[in-house]
Design an enzyme around this catalytic site. Structure first.
Site, PDB file in Angstrom:
ATOM      1  N   THR B 144       0.831  -1.193   0.000  1.00 55.43           N
ATOM      2  CA  THR B 144       0.000   0.000   0.000  1.00 55.43           C
ATOM      3  C   THR B 144       0.873   1.252   0.000  1.00 55.43           C
ATOM      4  O   THR B 144       1.934   1.272   0.644  1.00 55.43           O
ATOM      5  CB  THR B 144      -0.933   0.045   1.228  1.00 55.43           C
ATOM      6  OG1 THR B 144      -1.433   1.382   1.396  1.00 55.43           O
ATOM      7  CG2 THR B 144      -0.212  -0.355   2.499  1.00 55.43           C
ATOM      8  N   SER B 179      -1.762   3.627  10.206  1.00 52.60           N
ATOM      9  CA  SER B 179      -2.711   2.724  10.869  1.00 52.60           C
ATOM     10  C   SER B 179      -1.982   1.419  11.148  1.00 52.60           C
ATOM     11  O   SER B 179      -0.917   1.157  10.567  1.00 52.60           O
ATOM     12  CB  SER B 179      -3.948   2.445  10.004  1.00 52.60           C
ATOM     13  OG  SER B 179      -3.678   1.413   9.071  1.00 52.60           O
ATOM     14  N   TYR B 181      -3.089  -1.524  10.263  1.00 52.38           N
ATOM     15  CA  TYR B 181      -3.150  -2.247   8.988  1.00 52.38           C
ATOM     16  C   TYR B 181      -1.977  -1.867   8.089  1.00 52.38           C
ATOM     17  O   TYR B 181      -1.265  -2.730   7.567  1.00 52.38           O
ATOM     18  CB  TYR B 181      -4.489  -1.951   8.288  1.00 52.38           C
ATOM     19  CG  TYR B 181      -4.414  -2.099   6.793  1.00 52.38           C
ATOM     20  CD1 TYR B 181      -4.357  -3.353   6.204  1.00 52.38           C
ATOM     21  CD2 TYR B 181      -4.365  -0.975   5.962  1.00 52.38           C
ATOM     22  CE1 TYR B 181      -4.256  -3.491   4.831  1.00 52.38           C
ATOM     23  CE2 TYR B 181      -4.269  -1.106   4.598  1.00 52.38           C
ATOM     24  CZ  TYR B 181      -4.204  -2.366   4.031  1.00 52.38           C
ATOM     25  OH  TYR B 181      -4.088  -2.489   2.686  1.00 52.38           O
ATOM     26  N   HIS B 182      -1.766  -0.566   7.897  1.00 52.56           N
ATOM     27  CA  HIS B 182      -0.677  -0.139   7.019  1.00 52.56           C
ATOM     28  C   HIS B 182       0.685  -0.549   7.584  1.00 52.56           C
ATOM     29  O   HIS B 182       1.616  -0.847   6.838  1.00 52.56           O
ATOM     30  CB  HIS B 182      -0.720   1.378   6.813  1.00 52.56           C
ATOM     31  CG  HIS B 182      -1.894   1.846   6.003  1.00 52.56           C
ATOM     32  ND1 HIS B 182      -3.037   2.343   6.585  1.00 52.56           N
ATOM     33  CD2 HIS B 182      -2.120   1.879   4.665  1.00 52.56           C
ATOM     34  CE1 HIS B 182      -3.900   2.676   5.631  1.00 52.56           C
ATOM     35  NE2 HIS B 182      -3.382   2.406   4.460  1.00 52.56           N
ATOM     36  N   LYS B 185       1.615  -3.952   6.612  1.00 50.86           N
ATOM     37  CA  LYS B 185       2.117  -4.003   5.229  1.00 50.86           C
ATOM     38  C   LYS B 185       3.606  -3.640   5.175  1.00 50.86           C
ATOM     39  O   LYS B 185       4.350  -4.173   4.351  1.00 50.86           O
ATOM     40  CB  LYS B 185       1.312  -3.047   4.347  1.00 50.86           C
ATOM     41  CG  LYS B 185      -0.153  -3.441   4.167  1.00 50.86           C
ATOM     42  CD  LYS B 185      -0.321  -4.543   3.137  1.00 50.86           C
ATOM     43  CE  LYS B 185      -1.766  -4.669   2.688  1.00 50.86           C
ATOM     44  NZ  LYS B 185      -1.962  -5.693   1.647  1.00 50.86           N
TER      45      LYS B 185
END
Lengths: 382, 382
Positions: B144, B179, B181-182, B185
């Site tokens: 991302t 975040s 989530y990021h 990644k």
């Protein structure tokens, strides 16, 4: 100060617990004996047996009159982690609770998965537990100099100002590690840095180099209080292994060219670094990073130091360059900064013949317990 | 080419499966319906129901005569992951199999733990399975643009040459996400980069910006083949949400000042980027990184585009700046490079009134299914 030590049974955890209580801090310890289990499974037992954590605390209490509460359980289990934090109400946490060996993390898929899952999940649980039970507590996290790898530019202390096309930004120093274990430490730092920014945690991340030695002010007169002493290829750090090889009459196993240079630290200094960090905490919303080592040596230089000290003691020490089972640079630039802990008052114990001779004389008492097949297991990186 | 799509039921997974088979590639899909389960649990169901993955594949076969084998199971389970790789023998893997929502990862401790464990464990299992069953296979991994965050210097395509005190080193571009989530990644990239260096894997990491749209060449004539369309605060991407808000007569919810700028991409282009990456694979031992977006917009600019297109259609679109539940820069420098995929032949579909009107006309058909309480759940970052 109320300090909760996670991984309190480990090579550093147990000496830290004694050191902090001796300095008047209240300490609780948590551990699940993971290190002991893995050493047993891989048949790389430490040089001498040590009491279990309850026994250690009872021994230490009999010597020092300091009580250390013990929590035995798995910190990847949120219920257990939450209970430990809820009951101990720490002002500060020392987080050692990780699978600590690079070669173990490269052993096979299951060992890699265990390392990744254990290390990341415990760090996440520490963050969540601090948020829930003690949001102002200071987290002192053991990172590793290995997070930086061996870049061609100077290694700064945690952060790097980058000038690029006429603009500037300060980043976490870009990191690139040479084992899965070290990579999980990079991930830990990323996770801590994210939640420092989101939740205003206060964190000190100690980028430590390989530690050597076993004697501290608290254990010098009582062998029962010594830490684990691993000398194998998997869990033993290089200098400790060389000392045991010298005593065993086994050639010092230098991987490849031996130009691999790292920052080393005496266990006494390691404890002082942790204590200085606790007594001078990071600010709220700060990720503070210290590079925790005192001197840099190449593996060849370490081998020469051990050879010299061993020969002074009448040992006939040999050096053998063996095929490097790791994938790493064997000849590289290495100039890491390490002023933060000196500024806090660290007085380094440098590596000298006396230190090595003290270690060798001690190891000689256990010479018949040395298992030579531990020295060179050839855990392959590729 | 034999392509294994992990997360083949997802917003991008299913359109990718059809797209690749339509171009003559053999495709198998694996999924555990995690996205469906989480949407149900959080009561943020997509705008319209879609068939299950077996049904989708049967429908697609009836239309295209292309068979797509289906594996239903959890890729965090090594036994299942190994079986999928062993049976499908892929030349390439498209790895979408992650918890994909930033707000979900910030919802509570359990959601954070699920995100961390799911995303890292699946990526690790992909690496181990490739090593074991198809060491020459090309891994195409969805990363991302959020890995980079919003630094004050230009964002390069994956790598950064750093000049420092007269020396130079090329690093992975330093990353700092906004975040959990990021952040997972970022960890994925670190893990892939480590094993690329150790095991000579071939990997393409696609740093994708927020995707919008739902129509592709394969589904335009058959609604049953459409992807999920989430418009909620948790799983819906911002432009898709704005389109639904415009149709619902609900003010477009701009978080804070609305100066947050990101790189966006039409779902058609997203599929083309993945296909171009597969058909022009990374080299053995290469981690290739592309920045996968076509245009940058601030949230305010997106809101203005949607307002304009909506008003053209006779909707009365309003914009409302609401308190930003996230912790992020609302006004910042943003200049990311994105030439790699253009060089491979990507022809962008840019955002225009026609695209927005097509989406709005479609959403109007489901207007009575819009649940307005999905628009602004206020998942708090701090």
């Amino acid at each position: 100060m109320r300090v909760l030590i996670l991984g309190g049974d480990g090579y550093l955890g147990w000496p830290t617990a004694m050191n902090l209580t001796a300095r008047g801090h209240w300490v609780a310890v948590a551990d699940n004996y993971l290190r002991r289990r893995l050493c047993r499974e891989e048949n790389v037992e430490p040089l001498f047996g040590v009491p279990n954590l309850h026994e250690r605390c009872a021994l230490w209490e009999s010597v020092s009159e300091k009580q250390i509460p013990v929590f035995i359980g798995d910190l990847t289990d949120w219920e257990f982690a939450a209970e430990v934090f809820r009951v101990s109400k720490p002002d500060a946490i020392v987080h050692y609770a990780e699978q600590p060996a690079a070669p173990y993390s490269m052993l096979n898929r299951r060992a890699a998965a265990l390392t990744l899952n254990n290390n990341l999940t415990v760090t996440a649980n520490v963050i969540f537990a601090v948020r829930e039970y003690c949001p102002d507590a200071h987290i002192v996290k053991l990172g590793t100099m290995g997070e930086y790898g061996t870049p061609d530019i100077d290694i700064e202390e945690g952060w790097l100002e980058v000038d690029h096309k006429g603009r500037r930004h300060k980043f976490l120093y870009p990191r690139q590690a040479s084992s899965l274990y070290h990579t999980t430490k990079i991930m830990d730092t990323d996770l801590l840095w994210f939640y420092v920014r989101m939740w205003n945690l206060r964190v000190t991340d100690l980028m430590q180099g390989p530690v050597y030695g076993l004697f501290t002010a608290e254990n010098e007169n009582d062998d029962r209080l010594l830490p684990f002493f691993n000398y194998d290829e998997i869990f033993g750090t290089v200098l400790n292994r060389f000392v045991v090889q010298a005593v065993a009459g086994y050639p010092l196993t230098v991987f490849g060219k031996g130009g691999q240079t790292r920052g080393y630290i005496n266990i006494k200094d390691s404890l002082n670094c942790v204590r200085l960090s606790l007594e001078n905490p990071a600010q709220t919303g700060e990720l503070r990073i210290f590079n925790q080592f005192t001197e840099t040596f190449s593996v060849n230089e370490l081998a020469e130091r051990v050879t010299h000290a061993g020969n002074e003691l009448g040992l006939n020490v040999k050096i053998q360059h063996v095929e490097n089972p790791r994938k790493e640079a064997e000849d590289h630039y290495y100039n890491p900064k390490h002023t933060g802990l000196l500024d806090l008052g660290l007085t380094p114990h440098c590596l000298d013949d006396k230190t090595l001779e003290q270690m060798m004389r001690f190891v000689m008492r256990y010479k018949d317990r040395i298992t030579q097949d531990q020295f060179y297991r050839q855990v392959k990186w590729a």
